[in-house]
Scaffold this active site. Structure first.
Site, mmCIF file in Angstrom:
data_model
loop_
_atom_site.group_PDB
_atom_site.id
_atom_site.type_symbol
_atom_site.label_atom_id
_atom_site.label_comp_id
_atom_site.label_asym_id
_atom_site.label_seq_id
_atom_site.Cartn_x
_atom_site.Cartn_y
_atom_site.Cartn_z
ATOM 1 N N GLY A 115 0.831 -1.202 0.000
ATOM 2 C CA GLY A 115 0.000 0.000 0.000
ATOM 3 C C GLY A 115 0.859 1.243 0.000
ATOM 4 N N ASN A 116 0.247 2.370 0.192
ATOM 5 C CA ASN A 116 1.021 3.607 0.274
ATOM 6 C C ASN A 116 0.403 4.532 1.316
ATOM 7 O OD1 ASN A 116 -0.852 5.605 -1.129
ATOM 8 N ND2 ASN A 116 -0.704 3.960 -2.646
#
Ligand code: CTP
Length: 383
Positions: free
Chosen positions: A187-188
């Site tokens: 993810g980020n």
């Protein structure tokens, strides 16, 4: 709301209706605002409050606004201090409706809201959720923070604009997740704040807004159609679906560029020999590029974001210009991230590049200011 407005330095006069005092008494309002409180026009008459309060205000915020109050305001009735204030005010006026769904949807209320909007007032869309009784639906008062932010926004712009009225816009927000197994993902750090600010600004300017939210933990903006997604592929499908029939699409989300080739159905276990598994990745489709290439509605304005650091091949703006051309969008909002974090912060600064060669710097400010600066660039480009 009163506390938030006071703490941010505003001078607030509370003008409750007689009915409002059934909920919260005048002494509470007087103590919290530091000012005398009246609901009729017969107190402190020598100060002519029924004219002075409206004339001196920079903003009149009616929250909660009942069906009855909006009916009075739409017809210019003036039988108490608040309705007199509404007739004398020449500053921006914001109504924040709160009522049961049936009352909100009633043609009489809708007609009154339309009249108020035509006359330049900002009537917020109610939130959806639990109402006073056991029922849930549209009509709930939006969260105080959202109302406060809207009020701050109108105060700093000094005006209510409805230049997006009749327009449908799509905004994507947040960061996508690509699962390695049922519990782990790539993810980020995108919080979704900029996308939420864009949705709120568009709503305040009269647009119908679809917000495609990828893993956003923030409260949803009142009045937006929210579609929740997790992965880049889900984001792509939801954005393309909403974009058919939209006047503008703003890709503020941070879609994961890569996803694992295999997502395991069972949790990946540690190997006894201490080795780590190799993860093979495949590139995700570029949604912005696809939107720009397909133009699902004639004249649709497509906006992308770019976080750049600059490198040996070019400056931040050189790289951003090249990205704008590569993606084929109409506008690219460029954040220079060399100096530090943008993610999760409430402040931001940017440059908005246009495919027509325009370059608009947006000074450091709240994400809501950047949001309005972006819509300021979108509006003249709309078909
Ligand atoms: N974007 C998209 N689909 C993707 C990745 C990004 O639509 N799969 C959009 C983002 O929403 C944003 C813009 O493209 O509006 C950001 O581009 P960026 O991720 O910087 O583009 P890349 O092509 O990944 O850039 P780089 O080549 O610099 O990695």
């Amino acid at each position: 709301m009163l506390r938030r407005l006071k703490e941010s330095g505003h001078d607030v006069t509370v003008v409750p209706t007689a009915s409002a005092l059934e909920f919260v008494g005048a002494p509470t309002w007087a103590a919290l605002s530091g000012k005398a409180v009246a609901s009729d026009v017969w107190s402190s008459v020598h100060e002519v409050p029924h004219v002075r309060i409206g004339q001196e205000a920079d903003l009149v915020l009616v929250a909660p606004a009942t069906a009855d109050l909006m009916a009075k305001a739409a017809h210019g009735l003036a039988d108490d201090l608040l309705t007199n204030t509404l007739l004398t005010a020449r500053c921006p006026v914001v109504f924040v409706p709160a009522m049961h769904t049936e009352m909100w949807e009633h043609p009489a209320t809708q007609a009154n809201v339309a009249v108020l909007r035509t006359r330049g007032a900002l009537v917020m869309e109610p939130a959806e959720g639990r109402l006073t009784g056991k029922d849930t639906g549209k009509g709930r008062l939006p969260e105080p923070l959202e109302i406060f932010e809207l009020a701050q926004d109108v105060l700093s712009r000094g005006t209510v604009s409805s230049d997006l009225a009749g327009r449908h816009v799509v905004v994507s927000a947040g960061g996508t997740r690509e699962f390695l197994d049922p519990v782990r993902f790539l993810g980020n750090r995108s919080s979704g704040r900029q996308g939420i600010a864009l949705a709120q600004a568009a709503l305040a300017r009269g647009a119908e807004v679809t917000l495609v939210a990828a893993n956003v933990a923030l409260p949803q903006p009142a009045g937006a159609h929210v579609v929740e997604v997790t992965t880049t592929e889900e984001l792509r499908v939801a954005v393309l679906k909403a974009a058919a029939g939209a006047d503008a699409v703003v890709m503020a989300a941070a879609p994961a560029d890569f996803r694992p080739v295999h997502s395991e159905t069972a949790k990946i276990k540690k190997a006894p020999d201490g080795s780590a598994p190799a993860i093979e990745l495949v590139q995700n489709p570029d949604i912005l590029k696809q939107l720009a290439a397909e133009r699902l509605q004639p004249g649709q304005v497509v906006v992308g974001f770019a976080a750049e650091t600059g490198d040996t091949t070019g400056s931040v703006l050189d790289l951003a210009r090249a990205k704008l051309a590569r993606k084929g969008c109409d506008l690219l909002v460029v954040n220079d991230v060399s100096g530090g974090a943008v993610f999760g912060s409430t402040d931001n600064e940017a440059v908005i590049l246009g495919a027509d060669g325009s370059e608009t710097p947006v000074p450091r400010g709240a994400k809501s200011q950047i949001a309005h600066a972006i819509w300021d660039q979108v509006v003249p480009r709309l078909a």
